[in-house]
Design a protein around this motif. Structure first.
Motif, PDB file in Angstrom:
ATOM      1  N   LEU A   3       0.835  -1.201   0.000  1.00  0.00           N
ATOM      2  CA  LEU A   3       0.000   0.000   0.000  1.00  0.00           C
ATOM      3  C   LEU A   3       0.870   1.251   0.000  1.00  0.00           C
ATOM      4  CD1 LEU A   3      -2.682  -0.925   2.682  1.00  0.00           C
ATOM      5  CD2 LEU A   3      -2.943  -0.963   0.206  1.00  0.00           C
ATOM      6  N   THR A   4       0.391   2.284  -0.669  1.00  0.00           N
ATOM      7  CA  THR A   4       1.066   3.574  -0.615  1.00  0.00           C
ATOM      8  C   THR A   4       0.878   4.154   0.779  1.00  0.00           C
ATOM      9  OG1 THR A   4      -0.894   4.790  -1.319  1.00  0.00           O
ATOM     10  CG2 THR A   4       0.600   4.008  -3.065  1.00  0.00           C
ATOM     11  N   LYS A   5       1.723   5.113   1.129  1.00  0.00           N
ATOM     12  CA  LYS A   5       1.595   5.726   2.456  1.00  0.00           C
ATOM     13  C   LYS A   5       0.205   6.331   2.677  1.00  0.00           C
ATOM     14  CE  LYS A   5       6.319   6.507   3.776  1.00  0.00           C
ATOM     15  NZ  LYS A   5       6.476   5.940   5.095  1.00  0.00           N
ATOM     16  N   PRO A   6      -0.361   7.064   1.697  1.00  0.00           N
ATOM     17  CA  PRO A   6      -1.717   7.584   1.928  1.00  0.00           C
ATOM     18  C   PRO A   6      -2.753   6.487   2.151  1.00  0.00           C
ATOM     19  CG  PRO A   6      -0.695   8.737   0.081  1.00  0.00           C
ATOM     20  CD  PRO A   6       0.213   7.591   0.447  1.00  0.00           C
ATOM     21  N   ASN A   7      -2.625   5.374   1.445  1.00  0.00           N
ATOM     22  CA  ASN A   7      -3.576   4.273   1.627  1.00  0.00           C
ATOM     23  C   ASN A   7      -3.342   3.539   2.938  1.00  0.00           C
ATOM     24  OD1 ASN A   7      -5.069   4.739  -0.692  1.00  0.00           O
ATOM     25  ND2 ASN A   7      -3.651   3.579  -1.958  1.00  0.00           N
ATOM     26  N   GLN A   8      -2.085   3.441   3.364  1.00  0.00           N
ATOM     27  CA  GLN A   8      -1.808   2.867   4.680  1.00  0.00           C
ATOM     28  C   GLN A   8      -2.462   3.725   5.767  1.00  0.00           C
ATOM     29  OE1 GLN A   8       2.448   2.704   5.050  1.00  0.00           O
ATOM     30  NE2 GLN A   8       2.669   1.007   3.608  1.00  0.00           N
ATOM     31  N   GLN A   9      -2.339   5.051   5.618  1.00  0.00           N
ATOM     32  CA  GLN A   9      -2.932   5.953   6.604  1.00  0.00           C
ATOM     33  C   GLN A   9      -4.454   5.856   6.584  1.00  0.00           C
ATOM     34  OE1 GLN A   9      -1.204   7.813   8.946  1.00  0.00           O
ATOM     35  NE2 GLN A   9      -3.257   7.956   9.808  1.00  0.00           N
ATOM     36  N   LEU A  10      -5.032   5.765   5.388  1.00  0.00           N
ATOM     37  CA  LEU A  10      -6.487   5.614   5.272  1.00  0.00           C
ATOM     38  C   LEU A  10      -6.948   4.345   5.980  1.00  0.00           C
ATOM     39  CD1 LEU A  10      -9.269   6.338   4.129  1.00  0.00           C
ATOM     40  CD2 LEU A  10      -8.590   5.197   1.989  1.00  0.00           C
TER      41      LEU A  10
END
Length: 81
Positions: A3-10
């Protein structure tokens, strides 16, 4: 798939929101019991009605987090705070 960092955060945010709803429901349930014991039965029933929908919302958020992990839901761009 990573996962990309934004998707990990989401995903983390969705799981955190689900956990918050779960524990809030447990705390409010205890409060409803105390209210009932103190003679505020109608208020306790009203509180129980409000929290009765919490498990469904919690399940939805966990499901969305799973969809993020599977790549079916993605964050298009990093959100500014």
């Amino acid at each position: 798939m990573s996962l990309t960092k934004p998707n990990q955060q989401l995903r983390r945010d969705l799981k955190e929101a689900a956990a918050l709803i779960k524990w809030s429901g447990a705390d409010l349930m205890k409060m409803a019991v105390r209210m009932s014991e103190a003679g505020f039965e109608s208020d306790a029933r009203e509180l129980l009605t409000i929290i009765s929908g919490f498990p469904d919302v919690e399940d939805k958020l966990v499901g969305y987090a799973d969809e993020v992990k599977a790549g079916r839901i993605t964050r298009a761009a990093e959100q500014k705070k």
